[in-house]
Design an enzyme around this catalytic site. Structure first.
Site, PDB file in Angstrom:
ATOM      1  N   TYR A   1      -0.915   0.416  10.234  1.00  8.55           N
ATOM      2  CA  TYR A   1      -1.215  -0.333   9.013  1.00  8.55           C
ATOM      3  C   TYR A   1      -0.014  -0.271   8.053  1.00  8.55           C
ATOM      4  O   TYR A   1       0.413  -1.284   7.496  1.00  8.55           O
ATOM      5  CB  TYR A   1      -2.470   0.262   8.370  1.00  8.55           C
ATOM      6  CG  TYR A   1      -2.781  -0.266   7.004  1.00  8.55           C
ATOM      7  CD1 TYR A   1      -3.357  -1.516   6.845  1.00  8.55           C
ATOM      8  CD2 TYR A   1      -2.501   0.488   5.866  1.00  8.55           C
ATOM      9  CE1 TYR A   1      -3.641  -2.007   5.576  1.00  8.55           C
ATOM     10  CE2 TYR A   1      -2.786   0.009   4.608  1.00  8.55           C
ATOM     11  CZ  TYR A   1      -3.356  -1.231   4.469  1.00  8.55           C
ATOM     12  OH  TYR A   1      -3.637  -1.707   3.213  1.00  8.55           O
TER      13      TYR A   1
ATOM     14  N   GLU B   1       0.460   3.545   1.868  1.00  7.15           N
ATOM     15  CA  GLU B   1       0.694   3.890   3.285  1.00  7.15           C
ATOM     16  C   GLU B   1       2.105   3.500   3.724  1.00  7.15           C
ATOM     17  O   GLU B   1       2.599   3.973   4.740  1.00  7.15           O
ATOM     18  CB  GLU B   1      -0.330   3.181   4.174  1.00  7.15           C
ATOM     19  CG  GLU B   1      -1.653   3.867   4.248  1.00  7.15           C
ATOM     20  CD  GLU B   1      -1.583   5.256   4.877  1.00  7.15           C
ATOM     21  OE1 GLU B   1      -1.008   5.380   5.964  1.00  7.15           O
ATOM     22  OE2 GLU B   1      -2.079   6.206   4.265  1.00  7.15           O
TER      23      GLU B   1
ATOM     24  N   SER C   1       0.823  -1.208   0.000  1.00  5.90           N
ATOM     25  CA  SER C   1       0.000   0.000   0.000  1.00  5.90           C
ATOM     26  C   SER C   1       0.857   1.258   0.000  1.00  5.90           C
ATOM     27  O   SER C   1       1.975   1.273   0.525  1.00  5.90           O
ATOM     28  CB  SER C   1      -0.861  -0.030   1.264  1.00  5.90           C
ATOM     29  OG  SER C   1      -1.256   1.272   1.608  1.00  5.90           O
TER      30      SER C   1
HETATM   31  O1  G4F Z   1     -10.623   6.791   2.316  1.00  4.02           O
HETATM   32  P1  G4F Z   1      -9.582   6.833   3.351  1.00  4.02           P
HETATM   33  O2  G4F Z   1      -9.980   6.410   4.716  1.00  4.02           O
HETATM   34  O3  G4F Z   1      -8.385   5.998   2.777  1.00  4.02           O
HETATM   35  P2  G4F Z   1      -6.828   5.899   3.191  1.00  4.02           P
HETATM   36  O4  G4F Z   1      -6.621   6.259   4.596  1.00  4.02           O
HETATM   37  O5  G4F Z   1      -6.054   6.710   2.200  1.00  4.02           O
HETATM   38  O6  G4F Z   1      -6.520   4.359   3.019  1.00  4.02           O
HETATM   39  C1  G4F Z   1      -6.964   3.561   1.939  1.00  4.02           C
HETATM   40  O7  G4F Z   1      -6.036   3.597   0.887  1.00  4.02           O
HETATM   41  C2  G4F Z   1      -4.729   3.119   1.218  1.00  4.02           C
HETATM   42  C3  G4F Z   1      -3.862   3.201  -0.016  1.00  4.02           C
HETATM   43  O8  G4F Z   1      -4.279   2.295  -0.981  1.00  4.02           O
HETATM   44  C4  G4F Z   1      -4.811   1.700   1.733  1.00  4.02           C
HETATM   45  F1  G4F Z   1      -3.583   1.306   2.100  1.00  4.02           F
HETATM   46  C5  G4F Z   1      -5.757   1.604   2.887  1.00  4.02           C
HETATM   47  O9  G4F Z   1      -5.932   0.252   3.259  1.00  4.02           O
HETATM   48  C6  G4F Z   1      -7.101   2.149   2.454  1.00  4.02           C
HETATM   49  O10 G4F Z   1      -7.626   1.323   1.431  1.00  4.02           O
HETATM   50  O11 G4F Z   1      -8.996   8.323   3.475  1.00  4.02           O
HETATM   51  C7  G4F Z   1      -8.622   9.076   2.336  1.00  4.02           C
HETATM   52  C8  G4F Z   1      -8.365  10.523   2.727  1.00  4.02           C
HETATM   53  C9  G4F Z   1      -7.442  10.691   3.923  1.00  4.02           C
HETATM   54  O12 G4F Z   1      -6.545  11.729   3.625  1.00  4.02           O
HETATM   55  C10 G4F Z   1      -8.357  11.123   5.057  1.00  4.02           C
HETATM   56  O13 G4F Z   1      -7.711  11.950   6.012  1.00  4.02           O
HETATM   57  O14 G4F Z   1      -9.598  11.112   3.122  1.00  4.02           O
HETATM   58  C11 G4F Z   1      -9.391  11.897   4.276  1.00  4.02           C
HETATM   59  N1  G4F Z   1     -10.666  12.062   4.950  1.00  4.02           N
HETATM   60  C12 G4F Z   1     -11.279  13.264   5.168  1.00  4.02           C
HETATM   61  N2  G4F Z   1     -12.437  13.076   5.805  1.00  4.02           N
HETATM   62  C13 G4F Z   1     -11.446  11.093   5.466  1.00  4.02           C
HETATM   63  C14 G4F Z   1     -12.563  11.738   6.000  1.00  4.02           C
HETATM   64  N3  G4F Z   1     -11.291   9.744   5.494  1.00  4.02           N
HETATM   65  C15 G4F Z   1     -12.278   9.005   6.063  1.00  4.02           C
HETATM   66  N4  G4F Z   1     -12.169   7.660   6.070  1.00  4.02           N
HETATM   67  N5  G4F Z   1     -13.402   9.609   6.623  1.00  4.02           N
HETATM   68  C16 G4F Z   1     -13.593  10.975   6.615  1.00  4.02           C
HETATM   69  O15 G4F Z   1     -14.609  11.504   7.115  1.00  4.02           O
END
Ligand code: G4F
Length: 329
Positions: free
Chosen positions: A153, A131, A129
Site C-alpha cells: 500500500y 505509510e 499516507s
Molecule cells: O488501524 P490500522 O489497521 O491502521 P494502519 O495500518 O495504520 O493504516 C491506516 O492508516 C494509514 C495512515 O493514514 C493509512 F494509510 C491506511 O490506509 C489506513 O487508513 O492499524 C493501526 C495499528 C498498527 O500498528 C497495527 O499493527 O494498530 C495495530 N494493531 C494491533 N492490533 C492492529 C491490531 N491493527 C488492526 N487492523 N487489527 C488489530 O487487531
C-alpha cells in the site's frame, strides 16, 4: 460566482462521505465515483452517505477502467477532483500485491491523464499516507522526510505521489498530495484497529461478544479526527499554488492506550476481554509514524483540534447507539 463542481472518488468511504458533506455545505455540486455494487445495494455499502446521498450525483464505475474514468471526467467536468479511493488496508504480506498496486497506481494515473486532456484547470488532490514513510529515518516525519515504504500500500501511494508531482511539474496541473496520518471516526471501517475496538466495546455491552482479539498492543500511531482531515484536503485546493502537506496531530498513542480508554469509558475492565492474538501481529513496526504538520498550520491555517479522548469517546458512543445499547454516561 458560478457553482463549483467537485468529483470525489471513494465518496462512500469515511473520508469521502465527510468531504462530500463539507463541500455540499459550501455550496458545491458534488459528484462521486462509486463501484456499481455500492449503487445497487445502497443500504449495505453506503451507510456513510445516509445524510447526503439524495444531494449527490453518483456515477458507477471502477478505478481500474480508463474508459470509465475518462467518461466520468468528460461528463462532470469538475473544478476540483479529490482522489480518495484506494485499496487501503495495510498489509505487509506481499500476497495481494498486484491488485493493490494496479488499482492504486492506475487509478491515480488514469485520473491525472484524463484531467490533463479534458479539464486542465481542474484542481487535483491525491490522498497520500504516512505509510509512505515506512521505516522512516527521522521522527517526526515531515514533507522533506525520505520515503521508505515497506507495505505494498505504501509503495502504491509513493508511486501515486510521484505521478501527482510529475503532472504538476510537467503539465502545470494544480495537483497536490496530502500525506495524512491515521484519522478515525465512527465511520472508520471495522477492519481498522480503532473501530474494531469501539465496535467490540459496544457488542460486549450488548452481550453480543465476550472477547476482543488484537495484535500488538504496544504499536503506536498518530491518530487524528477524520472530519478535520478532510477540511485540510479542501484547504489545499484553495491555495494559489499546489503543494504537498503532512496532516497529523504530532502525538503518539499506543493501541493499549486506545483499548484502555475505550473500555474504561464504558465501565469495563479491558483485561477481562482482550486477548493478544499473534494472527493480528505485523512485522516489527520500528519507527513510530508521527507527523509534523507545521507547514499545513503555516500555509493553510490548519490545526488538529479534537483530542485523543474526544475521538475515542465519540466512537464508543456512536457504536453503542448503532447497536442500540446504553453507552457511557
Ligand atoms: O488501524 P490500522 O489497521 O491502521 P494502519 O495500518 O495504520 O493504516 C491506516 O492508516 C494509514 C495512515 O493514514 C493509512 F494509510 C491506511 O490506509 C489506513 O487508513 O492499524 C493501526 C495499528 C498498527 O500498528 C497495527 O499493527 O494498530 C495495530 N494493531 C494491533 N492490533 C492492529 C491490531 N491493527 C488492526 N487492523 N487489527 C488489530 O487487531
Amino acid at each position: 460566482m458560478a457553482q463549483k463542481r467537485a468529483l470525489i472518488t471513494g465518496v462512500s468511504g469515511q473520508d469521502g462521505s465527510y468531504l462530500a458533506e463539507l463541500l455540499l455545505d459550501k455550496g458545491y455540486e458534488v459528484h462521486g465515483l462509486v463501484r456499481r455494487a455500492a449503487m445497487e445495494a445502497p443500504g449495505e455499502r453506503s451507510e456513510n452517505l445516509v445524510n447526503c446521498r439524495h444531494r449527490l450525483n453518483l456515477h458507477p464505475g471502477s478505478l481500474e477502467s480508463y474508459p470509465t474514468i475518462y467518461r466520468t471526467i468528460a461528463t462532470v467536468k469538475p473544478d476540483e477532483c479529490y482522489h480518495l479511493a484506494a485499496q487501503s488496508f495495510v498489509s505487509y504480506e506481499f500476497d495481494d500485491e498486484f491488485q493493490t498496486l494496479n488499482t492504486n497506481i492506475n487509478g491515480t494515473h488514469f485520473l491525472l491523464s484524463a484531467i490533463k486532456d479534458l479539464v486542465p484547470n481542474c484542481r487535483f488532490y491525491m490522498a497520500g499516507s504516512s505509510e509512505m514513510f515506512g521505516h522512516a529515518e527521522e521522527s517526526p516525519q515531515k514533507e522533506t522526510t525520505r520515503f521508505r515504504p515497506r507495505s505494498v500500500y505504501g509503495i502504491s501511494k509513493v508511486a501515486s505521489f510521484e505521478l501527482t508531482r510529475n503532472y504538476r511539474e510537467q503539465y502545470k496541473l494544480h495537483a497536490s498530495s496530502g500525506i495524512l496520518f491515521n484519522h478515525e471516526s465512527p465511520r472508520r471501517g471495522r477492519e481498522f484497529v480503532t473501530r474494531k475496538i469501539t465496535n467490540a466495546v459496544a457488542r460486549i455491552l450488548a452481550g453480543q461478544a465476550n472477547e476482543l482479539r488484537l495484535g500488538n498492543l504496544d504499536a503506536r500511531r498518530d491518530w487524528g479526527y477524520a472530519k478535520e482531515y478532510v477540511r485540510a484536503m479542501w484547504l489545499m485546493l484553495q491555495q494559489a499554488d499546489p503543494e504537498d502537506y503532512v496532516i497529523a496531530t504530532g502525538k503518539l498513542h499506543s493501541v493499549r492506550d486506545f483499548v484502555e480508554m475505550a473500555f474504561r469509558s464504558a465501565g469495563l475492565d479491558w483485561e477481562k476481554y482482550v486477548i493478544v492474538d499473534p494472527d493480528f501481529y505485523r512485522p516489527s513496526e520500528k519507527t513510530p509514524l508521527v507527523g509534523c504538520s507545521e507547514k499545513a498550520s503555516k500555509h493553510l491555517g490548519w490545526f488538529p483540534e479534537s483530542t485523543f479522548e474526544q475521538i475515542v469517546s465519540e466512537m464508543v458512543h456512536a457504536d453503542c447507539k448503532r447497536i442500540g445499547v446504553q453507552g457511557p454516561a
